[in-house]
Motif scaffolding. Structure first.
Motif, PDB file in Angstrom:
ATOM      1  N   THR A  54      -4.378   7.956   3.443  1.00 43.44           N
ATOM      2  CA  THR A  54      -2.963   8.267   3.642  1.00 43.44           C
ATOM      3  C   THR A  54      -2.798   8.385   4.904  1.00 43.44           C
ATOM      4  O   THR A  54      -1.659   8.638   4.853  1.00 43.44           O
ATOM      5  CB  THR A  54      -3.341   9.697   3.018  1.00 43.44           C
ATOM      6  OG1 THR A  54      -4.089   9.929   2.096  1.00 43.44           O
ATOM      7  CG2 THR A  54      -1.701  10.628   2.971  1.00 43.44           C
ATOM      8  N   TRP A  96       6.017   3.908   7.802  1.00 36.57           N
ATOM      9  CA  TRP A  96       5.908   4.415   9.215  1.00 36.57           C
ATOM     10  C   TRP A  96       6.614   5.193   9.894  1.00 36.57           C
ATOM     11  O   TRP A  96       7.506   5.194   9.252  1.00 36.57           O
ATOM     12  CB  TRP A  96       6.145   2.947   9.842  1.00 36.57           C
ATOM     13  CG  TRP A  96       5.340   2.511  11.799  1.00 36.57           C
ATOM     14  CD1 TRP A  96       7.076   3.040  12.846  1.00 36.57           C
ATOM     15  CD2 TRP A  96       4.188   3.364  12.181  1.00 36.57           C
ATOM     16  NE1 TRP A  96       6.410   2.734  13.992  1.00 36.57           N
ATOM     17  CE2 TRP A  96       4.734   2.855  13.898  1.00 36.57           C
ATOM     18  CE3 TRP A  96       2.779   2.882  11.906  1.00 36.57           C
ATOM     19  CZ2 TRP A  96       3.966   3.582  14.743  1.00 36.57           C
ATOM     20  CZ3 TRP A  96       2.449   3.546  12.872  1.00 36.57           C
ATOM     21  CH2 TRP A  96       2.455   3.019  14.647  1.00 36.57           C
ATOM     22  N   SER A 109      -2.981   7.020   8.423  1.00 38.97           N
ATOM     23  CA  SER A 109      -3.425   6.352   9.563  1.00 38.97           C
ATOM     24  C   SER A 109      -2.821   5.807  11.602  1.00 38.97           C
ATOM     25  O   SER A 109      -1.622   5.867  11.109  1.00 38.97           O
ATOM     26  CB  SER A 109      -3.172   4.291   9.217  1.00 38.97           C
ATOM     27  OG  SER A 109      -4.072   4.613   7.789  1.00 38.97           O
ATOM     28  N   ALA A 114       2.917   2.815   2.030  1.00 40.04           N
ATOM     29  CA  ALA A 114       2.912   3.576   3.304  1.00 40.04           C
ATOM     30  C   ALA A 114       3.663   3.486   4.429  1.00 40.04           C
ATOM     31  O   ALA A 114       4.179   1.962   4.155  1.00 40.04           O
ATOM     32  CB  ALA A 114       1.747   2.651   3.984  1.00 40.04           C
ATOM     33  N   ASN A 152       0.700  -1.140   0.047  1.00 37.30           N
ATOM     34  CA  ASN A 152       0.114   0.052  -0.078  1.00 37.30           C
ATOM     35  C   ASN A 152       1.019   0.976  -0.208  1.00 37.30           C
ATOM     36  O   ASN A 152       0.138   2.332  -0.559  1.00 37.30           O
ATOM     37  CB  ASN A 152      -0.944  -0.154   1.026  1.00 37.30           C
ATOM     38  CG  ASN A 152       0.065  -0.047   2.412  1.00 37.30           C
ATOM     39  OD1 ASN A 152       1.141   0.227   2.426  1.00 37.30           O
ATOM     40  ND2 ASN A 152      -0.830  -0.844   3.249  1.00 37.30           N
ATOM     41  N   GLY A 207       2.030   6.947  16.243  1.00 37.76           N
ATOM     42  CA  GLY A 207       2.582   6.652  15.160  1.00 37.76           C
ATOM     43  C   GLY A 207       1.507   6.517  14.478  1.00 37.76           C
ATOM     44  O   GLY A 207       0.904   6.110  14.408  1.00 37.76           O
ATOM     45  N   VAL A 208       2.300   6.788  13.247  1.00 36.89           N
ATOM     46  CA  VAL A 208       1.443   6.930  11.755  1.00 36.89           C
ATOM     47  C   VAL A 208       1.680   6.212  10.406  1.00 36.89           C
ATOM     48  O   VAL A 208       3.474   6.530  10.191  1.00 36.89           O
ATOM     49  CB  VAL A 208       1.267   8.004  11.390  1.00 36.89           C
ATOM     50  CG1 VAL A 208       2.479   9.081  10.987  1.00 36.89           C
ATOM     51  CG2 VAL A 208      -0.014   8.950  10.740  1.00 36.89           C
ATOM     52  N   PHE A 209       1.002   5.625  10.128  1.00 38.59           N
ATOM     53  CA  PHE A 209       1.678   4.718   8.717  1.00 38.59           C
ATOM     54  C   PHE A 209       0.543   6.322   7.368  1.00 38.59           C
ATOM     55  O   PHE A 209       0.338   6.688   7.281  1.00 38.59           O
ATOM     56  CB  PHE A 209       0.798   3.810   8.096  1.00 38.59           C
ATOM     57  CG  PHE A 209       1.232   2.741   9.002  1.00 38.59           C
ATOM     58  CD1 PHE A 209       2.554   2.673   8.159  1.00 38.59           C
ATOM     59  CD2 PHE A 209       0.588   2.213   9.493  1.00 38.59           C
ATOM     60  CE1 PHE A 209       3.091   0.943   8.670  1.00 38.59           C
ATOM     61  CE2 PHE A 209       1.088   0.826   9.982  1.00 38.59           C
ATOM     62  CZ  PHE A 209       2.472   0.545   9.692  1.00 38.59           C
ATOM     63  N   ILE A 210       1.762   6.633   6.892  1.00 36.88           N
ATOM     64  CA  ILE A 210       1.274   7.680   5.468  1.00 36.88           C
ATOM     65  C   ILE A 210       2.106   6.849   4.274  1.00 36.88           C
ATOM     66  O   ILE A 210       2.671   6.929   4.407  1.00 36.88           O
ATOM     67  CB  ILE A 210       2.682   8.692   6.015  1.00 36.88           C
ATOM     68  CG1 ILE A 210       2.363   9.776   6.817  1.00 36.88           C
ATOM     69  CG2 ILE A 210       2.430   9.697   4.818  1.00 36.88           C
ATOM     70  CD1 ILE A 210       3.844  10.042   7.622  1.00 36.88           C
ATOM     71  N   SER A 211       0.368   7.214   3.194  1.00 36.72           N
ATOM     72  CA  SER A 211       1.282   6.213   2.344  1.00 36.72           C
ATOM     73  C   SER A 211       0.675   7.913   1.484  1.00 36.72           C
ATOM     74  O   SER A 211      -1.092   8.247   1.132  1.00 36.72           O
ATOM     75  CB  SER A 211       0.013   5.525   2.006  1.00 36.72           C
ATOM     76  OG  SER A 211      -1.258   4.872   1.191  1.00 36.72           O
ATOM     77  N   GLY A 212       1.128   8.356   0.627  1.00 29.82           N
ATOM     78  CA  GLY A 212       0.981   9.530  -0.357  1.00 29.82           C
ATOM     79  C   GLY A 212       0.804  11.436   0.623  1.00 29.82           C
ATOM     80  O   GLY A 212       1.072  10.572   1.659  1.00 29.82           O
ATOM     81  N   PRO A 213       0.742  11.601  -0.621  1.00 25.78           N
ATOM     82  CA  PRO A 213       0.354  12.962  -0.012  1.00 25.78           C
ATOM     83  C   PRO A 213      -0.883  13.536   0.612  1.00 25.78           C
ATOM     84  O   PRO A 213      -1.989  12.457   0.674  1.00 25.78           O
ATOM     85  CB  PRO A 213       0.670  14.072  -1.633  1.00 25.78           C
ATOM     86  CG  PRO A 213      -0.122  13.601  -2.032  1.00 25.78           C
ATOM     87  CD  PRO A 213       0.707  12.233  -2.002  1.00 25.78           C
ATOM     88  N   SER A 214      -1.502  14.289   1.232  1.00 28.27           N
ATOM     89  CA  SER A 214      -2.997  14.194   2.213  1.00 28.27           C
ATOM     90  C   SER A 214      -3.657  14.618   0.551  1.00 28.27           C
ATOM     91  O   SER A 214      -2.944  15.662  -0.185  1.00 28.27           O
ATOM     92  CB  SER A 214      -3.056  15.383   2.366  1.00 28.27           C
ATOM     93  OG  SER A 214      -3.073  17.140   2.588  1.00 28.27           O
ATOM     94  N   PRO A 237       5.067  15.993  10.315  1.00 24.88           N
ATOM     95  CA  PRO A 237       4.457  16.165   9.141  1.00 24.88           C
ATOM     96  C   PRO A 237       3.848  15.771   8.377  1.00 24.88           C
ATOM     97  O   PRO A 237       3.091  15.465   7.433  1.00 24.88           O
ATOM     98  CB  PRO A 237       4.729  14.281   9.375  1.00 24.88           C
ATOM     99  CG  PRO A 237       4.590  13.534  10.334  1.00 24.88           C
ATOM    100  CD  PRO A 237       4.293  14.568  11.191  1.00 24.88           C
ATOM    101  N   PHE A 238       2.426  16.823   9.097  1.00 28.41           N
ATOM    102  CA  PHE A 238       1.428  16.758   8.500  1.00 28.41           C
ATOM    103  C   PHE A 238       1.258  18.187   8.356  1.00 28.41           C
ATOM    104  O   PHE A 238       0.421  19.186   7.426  1.00 28.41           O
ATOM    105  CB  PHE A 238       0.174  16.319   9.632  1.00 28.41           C
ATOM    106  CG  PHE A 238       0.270  15.771  10.223  1.00 28.41           C
ATOM    107  CD1 PHE A 238       0.297  14.570  10.083  1.00 28.41           C
ATOM    108  CD2 PHE A 238       0.298  15.255  11.392  1.00 28.41           C
ATOM    109  CE1 PHE A 238      -0.351  12.955   9.895  1.00 28.41           C
ATOM    110  CE2 PHE A 238       1.151  13.789  12.022  1.00 28.41           C
ATOM    111  CZ  PHE A 238       0.246  12.125  11.584  1.00 28.41           C
TER     112      PHE A 238
END
Lengths: 205, 456
Positions: free
Chosen positions: B263, A127, B265, A125, A123, A173-180, A139-140
């Motif tokens: 995007t 971490w 989680s 993503a 996916n 913690g956060v999984f980031i998959s792509g830009p917002s 990161p946001f």
């Protein structure tokens, strides 16, 4: 009607728990997750790259960590508010987190470079956890996000990712998959909702 | 208002209904493409369903475990038996922090409890920060879909709303421009906020942590800036262990929009330094639903919205026609458990085609539950005289084969020979908005017997 009603008068915690205890079915077994049924033997780097692109990000392959700064500067030549946590890149930083009064003051951040220890091929993503994250909103709130990851940190799917994370204590913690992104106006995809406007993943050989 | 009446209002604008229908079917199609690339997808659904069923069968113990661990993490835990108590708790936390400006990310639970109006009475500003939710908030409407809250609005309507409320320039509904303007407007709200409220996608008993999924990053922008974060969750959001997130995060976004994962989680465990974190655990009818063997599986729901996107009724009637917080097939099995009379028309807003059950990532037997609610509703709520009469008539007809054949013959003849005006006359609701097919000369039974006679 059907069902059991009538709360016994207690504090809400106890009455909720008592109602659930009374109404729940007999104990059912908790299944084991057998990872073999999900093994698809796809190439991890290829699959990861494909998925990052599908979710709107870009992957750059770097020979070593020493190239991180050069690549960042090639991508973002004229930014004024920069921050990186990657070892040996502190010359890049224009802001000091020690001097930061409140996270709100990061509102002008242009480029953020962070390291990660787990990437997920299925996916795209990556971490990012409080252990690599001095301020959670980083990161946001940044306009552009760069995530640096060793190729050896890629795992095929989320089951493997959680195995890798097991036992590591993270406050956040956060999984980031792509830009917002959002598609809330007539289902048209727009990159850059509230979070980062772009995401680049640097894969280190 | 009955579902069918509300649906006929939505159906007045044919072009819009057609767009709505196609847009949602497209999302369903994206779901298909996405899940077909996952090896073991059906086993994954089985796992999701079995983990949820197990959790519900031990829910009180998992809730206690969750509370214990959350407290250890420095998070305050509150319990609310109903929506009213939930609102009171959230209000008291905000008051204690002297919070007047609140940013909220998507939470169907706070919709269910009507939190916003409750807080607004005390002059607390609550800004919904998901773009779709902000759009419907400006329009003073409830969301019409749980994942795509403004799917019933076209871009021109959004354009007008933003001109009126955000002072944007007319742009013919340019989504890029409108989204950018919303980003600026909401960035200000994030910076100013005294408190952030989020929903919860999954709460993990083992760690006391919780996971919130968004595409926009709005939950994180709120929670990491504001001095206090309040997370509101129904009791059914529990899962036993962190490793189970692997199952549910793989299922959720693929089922919802066809994305491989959202995007962001975000895994919240401890409050950040200098900030406070509260969790409000809400029952509001869930324990009662748990008592109903036929309907308790409805509590497996992970709110992906796949059943809405695939439902031929939802796509053509719009989310508002359900007049319930959760619309669509899943809402139609949850709502009657809360108020059988008010929601008595919802289980009939279905063809019972079963498509909802086929796409459900946690294998809720939605269409079977719709059918079971019908049995209860027909017995326990007054039915229209016309429906009662025709049901009795059909009951008699179907129990007598000779009579059934006779009436079938007459019906087929009528559909071939009577004028359209007579066939589609008012008592025949099937003739509304559509022409009935031409009656065939022979029945299935005739055809089948003939086929057998002609040798196999």
């Amino acid at each position: 009607m059907i069902g059991i009603k009538k709360e016994i008068k207690m504090g809400s915690r106890d009455s909720i728990l008592a109602n659930i205890k009374r109404n729940k079915p007999d104990l059912l077994p908790l299944p084991e997750i057998n990872l073999e049924q999900f093994e698809d033997s796809l190439d991890l780097v290829e699959e990861f790259t494909k998925k990052v692109e599908i979710v709107g990000g870009n992957v750059f392959n770097l020979a070593s960590k020493d190239e991180v700064l050069k690549q960042v500067k090639a991508l973002f030549p004229d930014t004024s508010h920069n921050y990186s946590t990657v070892e040996g890149t502190s010359g890049f930083n224009t802001i000091s987190l020690e001097a930061l009064q409140r996270p709100h003051d990061l509102n002008d951040l242009d480029v953020l470079v962070l390291e990660s220890l787990v990437g997920v091929s299925e996916n795209g993503a990556v971490w990012v956890s409080s252990n690599q994250l001095p301020v959670r909103v980083l990161p946001f709130i940044t306009k552009h996000l760069v995530l640096v990851l060793n190729k050896s940190c890629l795992v095929p799917n989320l089951h493997h990712a959680y195995k890798a994370l097991n036992g590591i204590d993270n406050d956040f913690g956060v999984f980031i998959s792509g830009p917002s992104k959002t598609a809330d106006i007539e289902q048209s995809l727009v990159i850059g909702a509230h979070g980062a406007l772009s995401l680049s993943v640097f894969l280190i050989a | 208002m009955e579902h069918s009446v509300a649906a006929s209002i939505f159906n007045k604008n044919e072009a819009k209904v057609n767009w709505h229908d196609k847009a949602l079917w497209f999302v369903r199609h994206k779901r298909d493409l996405s899940v077909h690339t996952v090896k073991g997808w059906e086993q994954l659904r089985e796992l999701g369903s079995a983990i949820k069923a197990h959790t519900l069968s031990n829910l009180d113990n998992y809730l206690v475990e969750f509370e214990e661990n959350a407290l250890k993490n420095g998070v305050q835990v509150h319990w609310a038996a109903n929506g009213e108590e939930h609102n009171r708790i959230v209000h008291s936390i905000l008051k204690a922090h002297q919070a007047k400006k609140v940013v909220k990310s998507k939470s169907m639970l706070t919709e269910e409890c009507h939190l916003n109006p409750y807080l607004e009475v005390d002059n607390i500003e609550v800004i919904d920060t998901d773009l779709g939710e902000r759009i419907v908030q400006l329009a003073k409407e409830p969301p019409s879909h749980i994942v795509l809250p403004a799917i019933h609005k076209n871009k021109e309507e959004v354009d007008e709303l933003f001109q009126e409320h955000l002072g944007t320039k007319p742009c013919n509904g340019d989504p890029q421009y409108l989204t950018n303007e919303a980003r600026k407007h909401l960035r200000e709200k994030f910076i100013e906020a005294d408190a952030a409220i989020t929903g919860v996608n999954f709460a993990i008993a083992e760690t006391g942590g919780l996971v919130v999924c968004t595409n926009e990053g709005n939950a994180d922008m709120g929670a990491h800036l504001a001095p206090v974060h309040i997370a509101c969750m129904g009791v059914e959001k529990l899962i036993p262990k962190q490793e189970h997130l692997g199952v549910f995060l793989r299922l959720l976004a693929r089922s919802a929009t066809g994305q491989p994962i959202t995007t962001y989680s975000s895994h919240f465990k401890k409050p950040r330094e200098g900030a406070k974190m509260h969790i409000v655990i809400v029952d509001n009818g869930r324990a009662e639903q748990l008592s109903r063997p036929d309907f308790r599986a409805s509590l497996h729901c992970i709110r992906c919205g796949a059943c809405m996107n695939t439902c031929p009724i939802y796509r053509r009637s719009g989310g508002h026609s359900y007049n319930a917080t959760i619309p669509g097939p899943i809402g139609s099995i949850l709502s009657p458990g809360k108020d059988l009379k008010k929601y008595s028309s919802l289980p009939f807003a279905s063809t019972l085609c079963g498509s909802c059950s086929d796409v459900c990532p946690v294998k809720i037997d939605i269409h079977k539950q719709l059918y079971k609610w019908r049995q209860i509703i027909t017995k326990e709520t007054p039915q229209p005289a016309m429906k009662k009469m025709s049901m009795k008539f059909m009951g008699r007809m179907f129990s007598n084969p000779k009579q059934y054949q006779k009436i079938g013959r007459a019906g087929r003849w009528a559909l071939r020979n009577l004028p359209k005006g007579l066939i589609n006359a008012r008592p025949n609701v099937w003739g509304k908005e559509r022409d009935l097919p031409k009656g065939p000369k022979e029945s299935f039974d005739d055809w089948y017997k003939k086929r057998n006679k002609n040798g196999k």
